[in-house]
Design a protein around this motif. Structure first.
Motif, PDB file in Angstrom:
ATOM      1  N   PRO A   1      -1.052  19.937   4.912  1.00  0.00           N
ATOM      2  CA  PRO A   1      -2.135  19.904   3.919  1.00  0.00           C
ATOM      3  C   PRO A   1      -1.869  18.924   2.776  1.00  0.00           C
ATOM      4  CG  PRO A   1      -1.654  22.162   4.537  1.00  0.00           C
ATOM      5  CD  PRO A   1      -0.576  21.320   5.156  1.00  0.00           C
ATOM      6  N   GLY A   2      -2.783  17.999   2.608  1.00  0.00           N
ATOM      7  CA  GLY A   2      -2.747  17.084   1.472  1.00  0.00           C
ATOM      8  C   GLY A   2      -1.783  15.930   1.578  1.00  0.00           C
ATOM      9  N   VAL A   3      -0.894  15.919   2.562  1.00  0.00           N
ATOM     10  CA  VAL A   3       0.166  14.904   2.602  1.00  0.00           C
ATOM     11  C   VAL A   3      -0.368  13.548   3.039  1.00  0.00           C
ATOM     12  CG1 VAL A   3       2.372  14.260   3.630  1.00  0.00           C
ATOM     13  CG2 VAL A   3       1.941  16.641   2.983  1.00  0.00           C
ATOM     14  N   ALA A   4      -0.944  13.474   4.238  1.00  0.00           N
ATOM     15  CA  ALA A   4      -1.505  12.207   4.701  1.00  0.00           C
ATOM     16  C   ALA A   4      -2.682  11.783   3.823  1.00  0.00           C
ATOM     17  CB  ALA A   4      -1.935  12.319   6.157  1.00  0.00           C
ATOM     18  N   ASP A   5      -3.430  12.757   3.338  1.00  0.00           N
ATOM     19  CA  ASP A   5      -4.556  12.468   2.446  1.00  0.00           C
ATOM     20  C   ASP A   5      -4.080  11.621   1.268  1.00  0.00           C
ATOM     21  OD1 ASP A   5      -4.318  15.137   3.638  1.00  0.00           O
ATOM     22  OD2 ASP A   5      -6.363  15.493   2.983  1.00  0.00           O
ATOM     23  N   ALA A   6      -2.989  12.062   0.660  1.00  0.00           N
ATOM     24  CA  ALA A   6      -2.451  11.373  -0.510  1.00  0.00           C
ATOM     25  C   ALA A   6      -1.859  10.024  -0.135  1.00  0.00           C
ATOM     26  CB  ALA A   6      -1.396  12.241  -1.189  1.00  0.00           C
ATOM     27  N   GLU A   7      -1.174   9.949   1.002  1.00  0.00           N
ATOM     28  CA  GLU A   7      -0.549   8.684   1.387  1.00  0.00           C
ATOM     29  C   GLU A   7      -1.599   7.604   1.635  1.00  0.00           C
ATOM     30  OE1 GLU A   7       2.633   6.724   4.528  1.00  0.00           O
ATOM     31  OE2 GLU A   7       1.636   8.595   5.073  1.00  0.00           O
ATOM     32  N   PHE A   8      -2.673   7.937   2.356  1.00  0.00           N
ATOM     33  CA  PHE A   8      -3.707   6.948   2.637  1.00  0.00           C
ATOM     34  C   PHE A   8      -4.498   6.581   1.381  1.00  0.00           C
ATOM     35  CE2 PHE A   8      -2.944   7.939   7.060  1.00  0.00           C
ATOM     36  CZ  PHE A   8      -3.338   6.786   7.739  1.00  0.00           C
ATOM     37  N   ALA A   9      -4.681   7.538   0.474  1.00  0.00           N
ATOM     38  CA  ALA A   9      -5.492   7.288  -0.714  1.00  0.00           C
ATOM     39  C   ALA A   9      -4.732   6.579  -1.828  1.00  0.00           C
ATOM     40  CB  ALA A   9      -6.055   8.606  -1.242  1.00  0.00           C
ATOM     41  N   ARG A  10      -3.409   6.549  -1.734  1.00  0.00           N
ATOM     42  CA  ARG A  10      -2.594   5.970  -2.820  1.00  0.00           C
ATOM     43  C   ARG A  10      -2.967   4.506  -3.046  1.00  0.00           C
ATOM     44  NH1 ARG A  10       2.036   7.534  -0.855  1.00  0.00           N
ATOM     45  NH2 ARG A  10       1.733   9.604  -1.788  1.00  0.00           N
ATOM     46  N   ASP A  11      -3.115   3.764  -1.987  1.00  0.00           N
ATOM     47  CA  ASP A  11      -3.593   2.373  -2.038  1.00  0.00           C
ATOM     48  C   ASP A  11      -4.402   2.181  -0.762  1.00  0.00           C
ATOM     49  OD1 ASP A  11      -4.051  -0.349  -1.983  1.00  0.00           O
ATOM     50  OD2 ASP A  11      -2.002  -0.918  -2.492  1.00  0.00           O
ATOM     51  N   THR A  12      -5.680   2.547  -0.832  1.00  0.00           N
ATOM     52  CA  THR A  12      -6.519   2.629   0.367  1.00  0.00           C
ATOM     53  C   THR A  12      -6.598   1.300   1.097  1.00  0.00           C
ATOM     54  OG1 THR A  12      -7.832   4.422  -0.576  1.00  0.00           O
ATOM     55  CG2 THR A  12      -8.836   3.150   1.200  1.00  0.00           C
ATOM     56  N   ARG A  13      -6.799   0.228   0.368  1.00  0.00           N
ATOM     57  CA  ARG A  13      -6.978  -1.079   1.018  1.00  0.00           C
ATOM     58  C   ARG A  13      -5.718  -1.497   1.771  1.00  0.00           C
ATOM     59  NH1 ARG A  13      -7.633  -6.708   0.629  1.00  0.00           N
ATOM     60  NH2 ARG A  13      -9.796  -7.354   1.050  1.00  0.00           N
ATOM     61  N   THR A  14      -4.569  -1.323   1.140  1.00  0.00           N
ATOM     62  CA  THR A  14      -3.318  -1.673   1.807  1.00  0.00           C
ATOM     63  C   THR A  14      -3.075  -0.767   3.007  1.00  0.00           C
ATOM     64  OG1 THR A  14      -2.341  -2.510  -0.241  1.00  0.00           O
ATOM     65  CG2 THR A  14      -0.816  -1.850   1.507  1.00  0.00           C
ATOM     66  N   ALA A  15      -3.345   0.521   2.864  1.00  0.00           N
ATOM     67  CA  ALA A  15      -3.135   1.463   3.960  1.00  0.00           C
ATOM     68  C   ALA A  15      -3.979   1.081   5.166  1.00  0.00           C
ATOM     69  CB  ALA A  15      -3.467   2.883   3.506  1.00  0.00           C
ATOM     70  N   LEU A  16      -5.241   0.753   4.937  1.00  0.00           N
ATOM     71  CA  LEU A  16      -6.129   0.387   6.041  1.00  0.00           C
ATOM     72  C   LEU A  16      -5.710  -0.938   6.669  1.00  0.00           C
ATOM     73  CD1 LEU A  16      -9.536   1.448   4.465  1.00  0.00           C
ATOM     74  CD2 LEU A  16      -8.341   2.586   6.343  1.00  0.00           C
ATOM     75  N   ARG A  17      -5.316  -1.910   5.840  1.00  0.00           N
ATOM     76  CA  ARG A  17      -4.864  -3.189   6.383  1.00  0.00           C
ATOM     77  C   ARG A  17      -3.652  -3.004   7.281  1.00  0.00           C
ATOM     78  NH1 ARG A  17      -4.046  -5.747   1.849  1.00  0.00           N
ATOM     79  NH2 ARG A  17      -1.820  -5.294   1.707  1.00  0.00           N
ATOM     80  N   LYS A  18      -2.682  -2.246   6.826  1.00  0.00           N
ATOM     81  CA  LYS A  18      -1.480  -2.027   7.611  1.00  0.00           C
ATOM     82  C   LYS A  18      -1.778  -1.235   8.880  1.00  0.00           C
ATOM     83  CE  LYS A  18       2.286  -1.020   5.237  1.00  0.00           C
ATOM     84  NZ  LYS A  18       3.214  -0.426   4.241  1.00  0.00           N
ATOM     85  N   PHE A  19      -2.624  -0.208   8.757  1.00  0.00           N
ATOM     86  CA  PHE A  19      -2.936   0.655   9.896  1.00  0.00           C
ATOM     87  C   PHE A  19      -3.669  -0.121  10.987  1.00  0.00           C
ATOM     88  CE2 PHE A  19      -5.133   4.030  12.215  1.00  0.00           C
ATOM     89  CZ  PHE A  19      -4.146   4.990  12.317  1.00  0.00           C
ATOM     90  N   PHE A  20      -4.659  -0.916  10.589  1.00  0.00           N
ATOM     91  CA  PHE A  20      -5.425  -1.664  11.585  1.00  0.00           C
ATOM     92  C   PHE A  20      -4.559  -2.691  12.298  1.00  0.00           C
ATOM     93  CE2 PHE A  20      -9.136   0.479  10.464  1.00  0.00           C
ATOM     94  CZ  PHE A  20     -10.174   0.083  11.306  1.00  0.00           C
ATOM     95  N   TYR A  21      -3.690  -3.350  11.557  1.00  0.00           N
ATOM     96  CA  TYR A  21      -2.799  -4.319  12.204  1.00  0.00           C
ATOM     97  C   TYR A  21      -1.811  -3.619  13.126  1.00  0.00           C
ATOM     98  CZ  TYR A  21       0.849  -7.812  12.813  1.00  0.00           C
ATOM     99  OH  TYR A  21       1.777  -8.666  13.357  1.00  0.00           O
TER     100      TYR A  21
END
Length: 320
Positions: free
Chosen positions: A154-174
């Motif tokens: 609960p809340g762990v991945a939510d916080a990790e992805f939201a901490r810097d959303t743009r960077t998280a999405l860029r890294k995840f998609f690559y």
């Protein structure tokens, strides 16, 4: 031109993008995505004579984000598709899903075949209910390090992805794309619960050609409300296993198509390669052998839009 509006499905309000006229095609995105992941499908499918509609699914983008975790079961998600088809004034539709959208598409065909002209899944093959709940199975197999189990903290991945959303999405998609140097069939998405997942992913610096800065901007904006709604889909995996007990052993009988990339990690999940090999024998409605796209990673319709569009149009035209 793609147009946008809100639609009341009878359970939630969904933001949809739509283009074209003709038989309805519903495109269902996965995690962590939005309607925008289908942008390269709108024009070609509309020009081929179809009415193309892609919603932000429940918990995503501008659509409703119910608070309760158990408001994201497979029954709710299929119900949204059924309600959407009806709200659009249609009686039947072709239903296509990628990643999490694929199980929703497959289950729509399984539970409501009367509404489905044809069903296509990208990356995730058709559902065949296992012998034990999936979260428990992966907990036992990988000692709690499989990403489904990480997402259920609960809340762990939510916080990790939201901490810097743009960077998280860029890294995840690559990381999950066919462009990543370590992409391959033998990779499992394991997470160090203490270190986190996104933090351990490489930052590409330069985005792949098929996923530009504008795409990343649009995706980042769609997660302005956070990731909890999207992650709640994973938090219902074992609940879905319980709810679908009456369909244990059932198969999708609607006309069907399955497409995946040879560098996608999902088709390499435990037991999945064997399932894919058996699909032609298991699914009477499969229109062709599973289409395996060389050099393609997880983001099937974005990495290989031309091949996906051609396969979908050909498939739709073979359906009754």
């Amino acid at each position: 031109m793609v147009e946008h509006r809100m639609v009341d499905t009878g359970g939630v309000r969904l933001h949809i993008a739509e283009q074209g006229t003709g038989p309805l095609v519903v495109l269902l995105h996965g995690f962590p995505e939005s309607w925008h992941s289908w942008q390269r499908q709108f024009g070609p499918l509309a020009e081929a004579g179809f009415r193309v509609v892609a919603p932000d699914q429940r918990g995503y983008g501008r659509s409703d984000h119910p608070e309760a975790v158990d408001a994201y079961t497979i029954f709710h998600l299929v119900g949204d598709v059924v309600g959407l088809i009806r709200a659009l004034g249609e009686e039947r539709a072709y239903v296509v899903g990628h990643d999490w959208g694929a199980p929703v598409a497959w289950h729509t065909a399984l539970l409501r075949p009367d509404l489905v002209l044809g069903v296509a899944g990208l990356s995730v093959p058709p559902p065949f209910r296992g012998a034990q709940p999936p979260l428990i199975a992966m907990q036992e197999r990988f000692g709690g390090r499989f990403y489904w189990n990480y997402f259920n903290r609960p809340g762990v991945a939510d916080a990790e992805f939201a901490r810097d959303t743009r960077t998280a999405l860029r890294k995840f998609f690559y990381w999950a794309s066919g462009d990543a140097p370590d992409a391959g069939e033998d990779r499992q998405p394991l997470v160090d619960p203490e270190r986190g997942w996104v933090s351990a992913m490489p930052d590409p610096g330069v985005l792949p050609e098929w996923f530009g800065e504008d795409d990343l901007d649009a995706l980042t904006e769609s997660f302005s409300q956070g990731f909890t709604g999207a992650l709640n889909w994973y938090r219902n995996l074992d609940r879905n296993w319980e709810l679908t007990a009456p369909w244990h052993g059932a198969v999708v009988t609607s006309p069907a198509l399955y497409i995946y990339g040879d560098r996608d990690l999902v088709p390499a999940f435990p037991g999945t390669p064997e399932l894919i090999e058996k699909l032609p024998a298991l699914m009477p409605g499969l229109r062709r052998a599973p289409l395996k796209l060389p050099g393609c990673g997880h983001w099937t319709q974005q990495e290989r839009p031309d091949e996906v569009n051609a396969a979908l149009i050909e498939f739709f035209r073979t359906c009754p």
